[in-house]
Each structure stands twice: as structure tokens, then as C-alpha cells.
Design a protein around this motif. Structure first.
Motif, PDB file in Angstrom:
ATOM      1  N   GLY A 161       0.763  -1.082   0.079  1.00  0.00           N
ATOM      2  CA  GLY A 161       0.017   0.135  -0.104  1.00  0.00           C
ATOM      3  C   GLY A 161       0.905   1.219  -0.157  1.00  0.00           C
ATOM      4  O   GLY A 161       0.386   2.248  -0.539  1.00  0.00           O
ATOM      5  N   GLY A 162       1.920   1.216   0.536  1.00  0.00           N
ATOM      6  CA  GLY A 162       2.879   2.416   0.480  1.00  0.00           C
ATOM      7  C   GLY A 162       3.681   2.556  -0.795  1.00  0.00           C
ATOM      8  O   GLY A 162       4.490   3.449  -0.890  1.00  0.00           O
ATOM      9  N   ARG A 163       3.323   1.696  -1.624  1.00  0.00           N
ATOM     10  CA  ARG A 163       4.107   1.592  -2.966  1.00  0.00           C
ATOM     11  C   ARG A 163       3.213   2.210  -4.096  1.00  0.00           C
ATOM     12  O   ARG A 163       1.934   1.900  -4.070  1.00  0.00           O
ATOM     13  N   PRO A 164       3.883   2.631  -5.411  1.00  0.00           N
ATOM     14  CA  PRO A 164       3.029   3.300  -6.244  1.00  0.00           C
ATOM     15  C   PRO A 164       2.438   1.927  -7.326  1.00  0.00           C
ATOM     16  O   PRO A 164       3.025   1.783  -8.531  1.00  0.00           O
ATOM     17  N   LEU A 165       1.736   0.978  -6.827  1.00  0.00           N
ATOM     18  CA  LEU A 165       1.221  -0.126  -7.374  1.00  0.00           C
ATOM     19  C   LEU A 165      -0.135  -0.005  -7.764  1.00  0.00           C
ATOM     20  O   LEU A 165      -1.038   0.735  -6.911  1.00  0.00           O
ATOM     21  N   PRO A 166      -0.746  -0.672  -8.684  1.00  0.00           N
ATOM     22  CA  PRO A 166      -2.254  -0.407  -9.077  1.00  0.00           C
ATOM     23  C   PRO A 166      -3.095  -1.235  -8.300  1.00  0.00           C
ATOM     24  O   PRO A 166      -3.832  -2.185  -9.126  1.00  0.00           O
ATOM     25  N   LEU A 167      -2.871  -1.223  -6.938  1.00  0.00           N
ATOM     26  CA  LEU A 167      -3.714  -2.266  -6.248  1.00  0.00           C
ATOM     27  C   LEU A 167      -5.187  -1.723  -6.381  1.00  0.00           C
ATOM     28  O   LEU A 167      -5.635  -0.600  -6.368  1.00  0.00           O
ATOM     29  N   ASN A 168      -6.217  -2.907  -6.493  1.00  0.00           N
ATOM     30  CA  ASN A 168      -7.494  -2.459  -6.657  1.00  0.00           C
ATOM     31  C   ASN A 168      -8.343  -3.146  -5.678  1.00  0.00           C
ATOM     32  O   ASN A 168      -9.129  -2.800  -5.103  1.00  0.00           O
TER      33      ASN A 168
END
Length: 377
Positions: free
Chosen positions: A195-202
Motif C-alpha cells: 500500500g505504500g508503493r505506487p502499485l495499481p492495487l484495486n
């Protein structure tokens, strides 16, 4: 006033004259949510149809009795969607019920809740007056945003006749990754780290299957971003069609994990714990491992209603609250356990003041939301 709203307004005025309590009902798929419904049924089934839809403006205005499935289909034709994935809980789920229940699906932690997409609403209040709030663009929201207050109000303020909703384009790319075996503690740690990284989590989901923990992660966004995230995170990439069916089953609580709580003979109820995403593992004695969504923010437990005090104490200690979400109808009237956690005194006063303003004759089933209202005494 739209002529379609006349019968509803007239019914409410007649009920006020006769002091007849009413409970508002769309498709009935969420009758289990909140306290046991009371009063004569006031149906929104006749309020159907899409009043306006501007795909280029990302706005749709829909009457309350319109089936959610119908709205989803219309949006899909234009490559758009309701990104918060509202649960249907059956074929009869309606747009009005979606807003009144205020429930969101697997993507809620990443994209926002129902209320974040409500731009405006038309409401028929307890006086039989047709009132309009908000508008069709975000900048029209000014002052006290009543249209968003309707989200989660469970029909206690009036009949939601029509709503304007913000919609979004379907993401260009999607992928589901599975990590197994994965303990609950490891899943929460990974989700907080990602969650602290620039990832496209959905969306995310952790549960136990055959004694082993499984973490599923859904990525959505630009093609390059999704592919890069898959390469970076690892895990087993699942077939998109199969994964989509599983996420939909999670949305509507049709996964096998949920099955035991809706059987007539079931002793356990389904509890929803709303917690900070960073909350640690909460082990509740006598319960099986939970099912965890929203990157740790929503955790489902199965436990008897009689364990309410223990469950709510644990939720409070972790900075959240607990809802008795679902249990067999045969037990609903006998337990006496409130479905919702107790409100703080200031919040309870606001709730009662809003209900009094919109429903001065106390026609609508406010007990659906407030199990115990001191004003009833």
C-alpha cells in the motif's frame, strides 16, 4: 414534479394521515441488513428507468427501482462502470437499495465508497414532499451534502426516488495474483507494505482453504502499470475470466466461506469488523480464521450472536467497530443483539435530528437503523 413520483408522494401523505408506519423496499435483496424491517411495504418497483446518461460527462441519473444489473449492462456498453462494485445479493438488487444500504464491494478501499459517487438525489420525505439535492457535477455540491447522507440511511429519511451517480471508464488492464501458502499475519504485512508503493492495487482477499492461508490481489490500471506490478510482485497469475467470477462471488457473499451463516440451522452469525488497515491479527477465541478484504480494513468473522460483547470489545480495542451483518432469519427475532454498534452521543443526536427533520410524523422505519431510540419511550 416528475409524475412518476406522484403515487409515492400520495401514499406517504395518506400514511401520515392514518399514522401508518412504512418500510421502503426495492428488490428486497438486502432485507437482512439492519434490524428486522417493520411497517407496511412501500415499494419502489414502479420507479424504473435511466433518466439521463452522458458517457462523455461520466454521469448517469437513474430512478431508484432500476435493477442494478440493468444499470451495469448499460454502462458496460459504453466501457464504463460503478467502480465501487456495489453488492447485488440477488437478481433483484436495485439502485435505490444500493444507495440506502451504502454497501460497497471488493474495490472500496482503493476507489472509495458509494457515497463518494453520489452527485445528487431526489427524495420524497415524510411529508410527501419531493426534494432535490446536489446536482450532476461535483462542483454543484455546496453546504450540507444531503444526497450523500442518504448513503447508508436504510430508508429512514424518505424514499430515494432518483439518484445521479459519477461513473468511471473500465480499467484498460486487470490481473489477479494468488499467493499461497500465506498466513494472515504475512498477508496483512504484505498488504501494508504494498500500500505504500505506487502499485495499481484495486482489491484484495485473504482466507483459509484446506487449512492453508491464501491471499488474492487484484490489480487494475494502465497496461504497462499492471504488467510491471505482476513482474515485481510475483505470485501465481490467475485466468482473468475465472478470477472475475470469484471476485463477483466475493462481492455478493457467494463464496463457500460465507455459506454456513445463512442456513436455517446455523448457530453462527456473520460479523463485519471495520478496522484500520494497519490493525494487527485479531484472534477471537472459538471462531475460525476470518475472511479479510479492503487491504485489511474489512474483516468477516463467523460467531454466535451471543458473542457480541466480546467481538465488539475486540473491534473497539483495534480502533474500529463491529456489525452483526447476517444471521438466519429464524434467530433474528430472538437474540436481542443490536445489529449495529452503539453510536456516540453526538452522532446519535445528529441521526435523530435528521430523521425528525425529514420524517416528522415518524412514518419510516427508523428502528431499522437505530435499534433503540430514546424518543420511542
Amino acid at each position: 414534479m416528475d409524475s412518476a413520483f406522484h403515487p409515492i408522494a400520495e401514499r406517504i401523505r395518506a400514511a401520515a394521515a392514518d399514522a401508518t408506519p412504512l418500510r421502503i423496499r426495492g428488490g428486497g435483496t438486502k432485507d437482512f441488513h439492519g434490524e428486522v424491517p417493520r411497517g407496511e411495504v412501500l415499494s419502489t418497483a414502479a420507479l424504473t428507468g435511466i433518466a439521463s446518461y452522458e458517457p462523455s460527462e461520466l454521469v448517469v441519473t437513474v430512478r431508484a427501482g432500476t435493477p442494478l444489473a440493468e444499470l451495469d449492462a448499460v454502462l458496460a456498453e459504453q466501457g464504463q462502470c460503478l467502480p465501487f462494485e456495489p453488492p447485488h445479493f440477488g437478481a433483484g438488487g436495485t439502485v435505490g437499495g444500493m444507495v440506502a444500504a451504502g454497501l460497497s464491494g471488493p474495490a472500496r478501499a482503493s476507489v472509495g465508497a458509494v457515497r463518494d459517487y453520489v452527485l445528487g438525489a431526489t427524495l420524497v420525505n415524510g411529508r410527501g414532499e419531493v426534494l432535490s439535492f446536489g446536482g450532476q457535477v461535483m462542483k454543484n455540491v455546496a453546504g450540507y451534502d444531503v444526497s450523500r447522507v442518504l448513503a447508508g440511511s436504510l430508508g429512514t429519511l424518505g424514499v430515494i426516488a432518483e439518484v445521479s451517480l459519477k461513473v468511471l471508464p473500465v480499467a484498460p488492464a486487470e490481473a489477479t495474483l494468488e499467493f499461497a501458502p500465506c498466513s494472515q499475519a504475512d498477508a496483512l504485512r504484505l498488504l501494508n507494505e504494498w500500500g505504500g508503493r505506487p502499485l495499481p492495487l484495486n482489491a484484495s482477499c485473504w482466507f483459509e482453504h484446506a487449512g492453508a492461508g491464501v491471499l488474492r490481489l487484484r490489480l487494475r490500471g494502465a497496461v504497462a502499470a499492471v504488467e510491471a506490478a505482476c513482474a515485481h510482485l510475483g505470485g501465481e497469475r490467475k485466468d482473468n475470466a475465472r478470477a472475475a467470477a470469484d471476485w463477483q462471488a466475493l462481492r455478493d457473499q457467494q463464496l463457500p466461506w460465507f455459506a454456513s451463516t445463512d442456513r436455517p440451522e446455523a448457530k453462527d452469525a456473520l460479523w463485519r469488523l471495520s478496522l484500520p488497515q494497519t490493525a494487527p491479527v485479531i484472534a477471537l477465541e472459538g471462531t475460525t480464521a476470518p475472511l479479510i478484504e479492503w487491504h485489511g480494513g474489512q474483516r468477516w468473522y463467523k460467531a454466535p450472536p451471543e458473542q457480541a460483547a466480546r467481538i465488539r470489545e475486540a473491534a473497539h480495542a483495534a480502533g474500529g467497530h463491529a456489525t452483526l451483518f447476517r444471521m438466519p432469519a429464524s434467530r433474528a427475532a430472538e437474540t436481542g443483539v443490536p445489529r449495529f454498534d452503539a453510536l456516540s452521543a453526538p452522532v446519535a443526536r445528529i441521526h435523530r435530528a435528521l430523521m425528525q427533520e425529514f420524517d416528522p410524523h415518524r412514518l419510516f422505519d427508523r428502528g431499522r437503523l437505530l435499534a433503540h431510540d430514546p424518543a420511542d419511550e
